[in-house]
Motif scaffolding. Structure first.
Motif, mmCIF file in Angstrom:
data_model
loop_
_atom_site.group_PDB
_atom_site.id
_atom_site.type_symbol
_atom_site.label_atom_id
_atom_site.label_comp_id
_atom_site.label_asym_id
_atom_site.label_seq_id
_atom_site.Cartn_x
_atom_site.Cartn_y
_atom_site.Cartn_z
ATOM 1 N N ALA A 188 11.826 -25.476 84.617
ATOM 2 C CA ALA A 188 11.844 -26.522 85.194
ATOM 3 C C ALA A 188 12.969 -26.496 86.184
ATOM 4 C CB ALA A 188 11.744 -27.910 84.489
ATOM 5 N N LYS A 189 14.380 -26.132 85.536
ATOM 6 C CA LYS A 189 15.372 -25.946 85.818
ATOM 7 C C LYS A 189 15.622 -24.958 87.047
ATOM 8 C CE LYS A 189 20.508 -25.279 84.850
ATOM 9 N NZ LYS A 189 21.522 -25.157 83.792
ATOM 10 N N LYS A 190 14.915 -23.930 86.829
ATOM 11 C CA LYS A 190 14.886 -22.663 87.795
ATOM 12 C C LYS A 190 14.262 -22.903 89.050
ATOM 13 C CE LYS A 190 14.209 -17.660 87.963
ATOM 14 N NZ LYS A 190 13.751 -16.412 87.268
ATOM 15 N N PHE A 191 13.080 -23.545 88.811
ATOM 16 C CA PHE A 191 12.185 -23.921 90.160
ATOM 17 C C PHE A 191 12.257 -25.377 90.572
ATOM 18 C CE2 PHE A 191 10.588 -20.271 87.826
ATOM 19 C CZ PHE A 191 10.436 -19.019 88.977
ATOM 20 N N GLN A 237 11.317 -28.073 89.135
ATOM 21 C CA GLN A 237 10.170 -28.777 88.959
ATOM 22 C C GLN A 237 10.117 -29.525 87.908
ATOM 23 O OE1 GLN A 237 7.578 -28.606 90.972
ATOM 24 N NE2 GLN A 237 8.434 -27.115 92.425
ATOM 25 N N SER A 238 9.334 -30.494 87.469
ATOM 26 C CA SER A 238 9.211 -31.088 85.981
ATOM 27 C C SER A 238 9.145 -30.387 85.076
ATOM 28 C CB SER A 238 8.236 -32.481 86.195
ATOM 29 O OG SER A 238 6.808 -31.729 86.170
ATOM 30 N N ALA A 239 9.504 -30.745 83.885
ATOM 31 C CA ALA A 239 9.438 -29.805 82.644
ATOM 32 C C ALA A 239 7.950 -29.929 82.218
ATOM 33 C CB ALA A 239 10.225 -30.409 81.557
ATOM 34 N N THR A 240 7.145 -31.143 82.539
ATOM 35 C CA THR A 240 5.801 -31.307 82.162
ATOM 36 C C THR A 240 4.985 -30.308 82.991
ATOM 37 O OG1 THR A 240 6.393 -33.717 81.622
ATOM 38 C CG2 THR A 240 4.064 -33.084 82.138
ATOM 39 N N ALA A 241 5.230 -30.135 84.128
ATOM 40 C CA ALA A 241 4.376 -29.098 84.716
ATOM 41 C C ALA A 241 4.623 -27.787 84.252
ATOM 42 C CB ALA A 241 4.820 -29.405 86.401
ATOM 43 N N MET A 242 5.852 -27.467 84.069
ATOM 44 C CA MET A 242 6.023 -26.286 83.745
ATOM 45 C C MET A 242 5.456 -25.807 82.265
ATOM 46 S SD MET A 242 7.721 -24.482 86.214
ATOM 47 C CE MET A 242 6.235 -25.612 87.075
ATOM 48 N N ARG A 243 5.537 -27.022 81.390
ATOM 49 C CA ARG A 243 5.048 -26.960 80.141
ATOM 50 C C ARG A 243 3.471 -26.482 80.000
ATOM 51 N NH1 ARG A 243 6.193 -28.224 74.726
ATOM 52 N NH2 ARG A 243 4.354 -27.401 73.613
#
Length: 230
Positions: free
Chosen positions: A96-99, A101-107
């Motif tokens: 999420a930090k790298k791209f 984006q939201s952590a929820t989407a990355m999860r």
């Protein structure tokens, strides 16, 4: 259950990724065994048990009672679940930090990678996540001018037999499944050489295998650290 699968060359060459999946149950299993052995004096006397077991006959082993699924076993499973959850959360936050984006989407993508890797021999979720990063920057609906689609940039016309006509490669679950199928196929063709398989996956892009493996190890280290701290 004892894992009798033959280690894949990838996990043999990069043992830290294999250890990440097995460390939880192995460590907890050792703790349980030590607890069952009793006092420290008995534990000291049991150090040669690995040698003694080799001398036991099959008939003797069959007489040993199977361990019951008591509170200790349930506790092991709970701790393993907590460790895996911490690992997934750490990877999702990192992505999420790298791209941005939201952590929820990355999860969601992390969970899919872990679930797909669990079905395979010798393929770790970190490897799949690293490929998704490189191929699509974790954008599920991206498409290249060559027709490569989705998270793992699969070209449908080259792999029609791996999905049904009704399935969409823009569906993350479908894309990761098919992309992993392709990687498995290339691994077999390459005789287990992950470097060669990744090279083929990328169309022989320069430096691609090294970048994927480096990112895989970073993700595995994040998972290990989070599992210990969590």
């Amino acid at each position: 259950m004892i894992n009798t699968r033959i280690p894949h060359p990838f996990t043999t060459r990069f043992p830290s990724l294999l250890l990440r999946r097995n460390t939880y149950r192995t460590a907890l299993g050792l703790l349980l065994v030590c607890g069952m052995l009793g006092p420290a004096s008995l534990l000291a006397n049991s150090l040669s048990v690995s040698q003694d077991v080799a001398l036991l006959s099959d008939d003797t082993l069959r007489q040993w009672p199977a361990p019951a699924a008591g509170p200790e076993r349930l506790g092991d499973q709970h701790l393993q679940t907590l460790a895996e959850e911490a690992s997934k959360q750490a990877q999702a936050k990192y992505l999420a930090k790298k791209f941005r984006q939201s952590a929820t989407a990355m999860r969601k993508y992390v969970d899919l990678a872990w679930a797909e890797a669990e079905k395979r021999d010798g393929i770790e979720p970190e490897l799949l996540i690293a490929i998704m990063q490189k191929e699509s920057s974790l954008r599920p609906r991206v498409q290249s001018r060559y027709g490569a689609q989705g998270l793992m940039q699969v070209v449908r016309r080259w792999h029609r037999e791996k999905l049904s006509p009704s399935e969409s490669l823009f569906d993350p679950e479908v894309n990761i499944r098919v992309g992993t199928d392709i990687l498995e196929e290339y691994l077999e063709l390459a005789g287990g050489s992950l470097t060669k398989a990744l090279g083929k996956y990328s169309g022989n892009a320069r430096g691609y295998p090294g970048k994927i493996l480096k990112e895989s190890r970073k993700l595995a280290e994040l998972a290990d650290q989070a599992a210990v701290m969590g």
